[in-house]
Design an enzyme around this catalytic site. Sequence first.
Site, PDB file in Angstrom:
ATOM      1  N   TYR A 157      60.174 -13.704 -56.051  1.00  0.00           N
ATOM      2  CA  TYR A 157      59.901 -14.228 -55.613  1.00  0.00           C
ATOM      3  C   TYR A 157      57.968 -15.242 -54.765  1.00  0.00           C
ATOM      4  CZ  TYR A 157      61.982 -19.581 -53.870  1.00  0.00           C
ATOM      5  OH  TYR A 157      62.503 -20.404 -53.536  1.00  0.00           O
ATOM      6  N   LYS A 229      71.014  -5.663 -54.852  1.00  0.00           N
ATOM      7  CA  LYS A 229      71.194  -5.324 -56.897  1.00  0.00           C
ATOM      8  C   LYS A 229      70.499  -4.307 -56.014  1.00  0.00           C
ATOM      9  CE  LYS A 229      72.945  -6.628 -60.142  1.00  0.00           C
ATOM     10  NZ  LYS A 229      74.396  -6.889 -60.828  1.00  0.00           N
ATOM     11  N   ASP A 295      75.895  -9.690 -56.760  1.00  0.00           N
ATOM     12  CA  ASP A 295      76.545 -11.075 -57.599  1.00  0.00           C
ATOM     13  C   ASP A 295      78.620 -10.969 -56.936  1.00  0.00           C
ATOM     14  OD1 ASP A 295      76.258  -8.072 -58.475  1.00  0.00           O
ATOM     15  OD2 ASP A 295      77.110  -8.055 -60.269  1.00  0.00           O
ATOM     16  N   ASP A 319      67.631 -17.349 -51.724  1.00  0.00           N
ATOM     17  CA  ASP A 319      67.004 -18.464 -51.759  1.00  0.00           C
ATOM     18  C   ASP A 319      68.682 -19.097 -52.766  1.00  0.00           C
ATOM     19  OD1 ASP A 319      65.465 -20.417 -52.864  1.00  0.00           O
ATOM     20  OD2 ASP A 319      65.505 -20.441 -55.253  1.00  0.00           O
TER      21      ASP A 319
END
Length: 430
Positions: A157, A229, A295, A319
Amino acid sequence: MIKQHPADSDQVIRFSKDKIHVPVQPVIPYIEGDGCGPDLWQAARQVVDAAVALAYQGGRTFIWKEVYAGQKAFDLTGSWLPEETIQTFRKYHVGLKGPLNTPVGEGIRSLNVALRKELDLFTCLRPVKYYPGAPSPLREPEQVDIVLFRENTEDVYAGMEFDCGSPEAGKLLTFLNITFPEIHAKIRFPDSSALGIKPISRDGSERIVRAAIDWALHNHRKTVTIIHKGNIMKFTEGGFMKWGYALAEKEFGGSVYTMRQWNRTALKSGEETANQELEKAKHTGKLIIKDMIVDAAFERAITHPLDMDVLVTTNLNGDYLSDALAALVGGLGIAPGANINFNTGDAIFEAVHGTAPGLAGKNAANPCSLILSAVLMLRYLGWNEAADLIENGLQKTLASRNVTADFFERMENATLQSTSDFANQIIQRM
Ligand code: NAI
């Protein structure tokens, strides 16, 4: 550099040893914003000024100082983000900001990202709380009271990208081919690839996890969940988790209970064992530090919102997650945010959403997001009496089913209000 006028020092917020010193008339720089920004700003300012006047009867007031960014800045100065704007925020430390346009794929990098980077506002703080009356897709939305700490300065990002076919991308591909051929071989279509770099550092991870744990302890929260993740991106996202746990144990040892294996137990042996372990940990009375794959966190927030207390995560995960969480309590129109450097004290409070171009100039956008961002600011300054008045007025207004268009279309028996009328309703109910 802006010269400091002697009289100014009485109006400047200061920080020392974790303490904030707020004068009775602090100068607060603000950016009106693009699109729906000016409508929201008018509404928020009216509400905040009314609450401060009511709470302190003239004993405290804000001196609002407009600074420019975005289209208005460009029209006035030829720069999208004038240096003076950054210097003014640096000088006064705490400010309020409306949304700014970021043209996709054009030369101007995001003004929001630029501001956060310039002031090193490494924490993006996003509380997600349900106010009765707001439309929610959940059966029990009152269970949602989540505070998300999103890292603000690193990750893919951070904008370190090279366009497909650019000389820079070519150089990087050649470098990879020569130096790391096994990495180069993993790029499926090298000739037509744009490339991005994803830095996640130990220092960056530690400071955001520290901020989240500190906040959770001060606010008597039960758990901090490190969201990542790391099962796929072992060193970047996995590092975030690993460094987070290590920091928790090193700096908060006596006050926290770390559950490094909780996420893996949950994945391997099913919910029951993991939940039993969690229950046991709760009896210690300590702040529980656990982790969750991102997730799974999206799923968990919808099915078990009570499990989501304080969350801390990397930039991109945060985000996505913050908008999704906002949807649980009514959507972007009611999602406040703050960008804070907990080391320097510098902070800019802003709505989570963008400029909502379709609502620009229509006096129709929901001002809750910016108003609640101002509430966060008031609490940051310790002006809790004014913050309580606003939250009280806002709650009563929502409960009376007087709402702006974004809520109106998802509610029954509601009364449609413009942005400014909604703000007036809050003031009347304070
Ligand atoms: P957006 O957040 O402006 O709009 C997404 C959806 O939410 C639209 O349907 C919009 O009408 C609705 N919405 C947003 N705020 C609302 C409010 N207060 N009341 C009622 N409905 C509201 O996102 P979008 O359309 O992707 O972006 C528009 C521009 O905003 C882009 O240039 C983007 O880069 C910029 N942006 C700026 C941000 C910031 O300044 N912090 C954050 C996100 C986007």
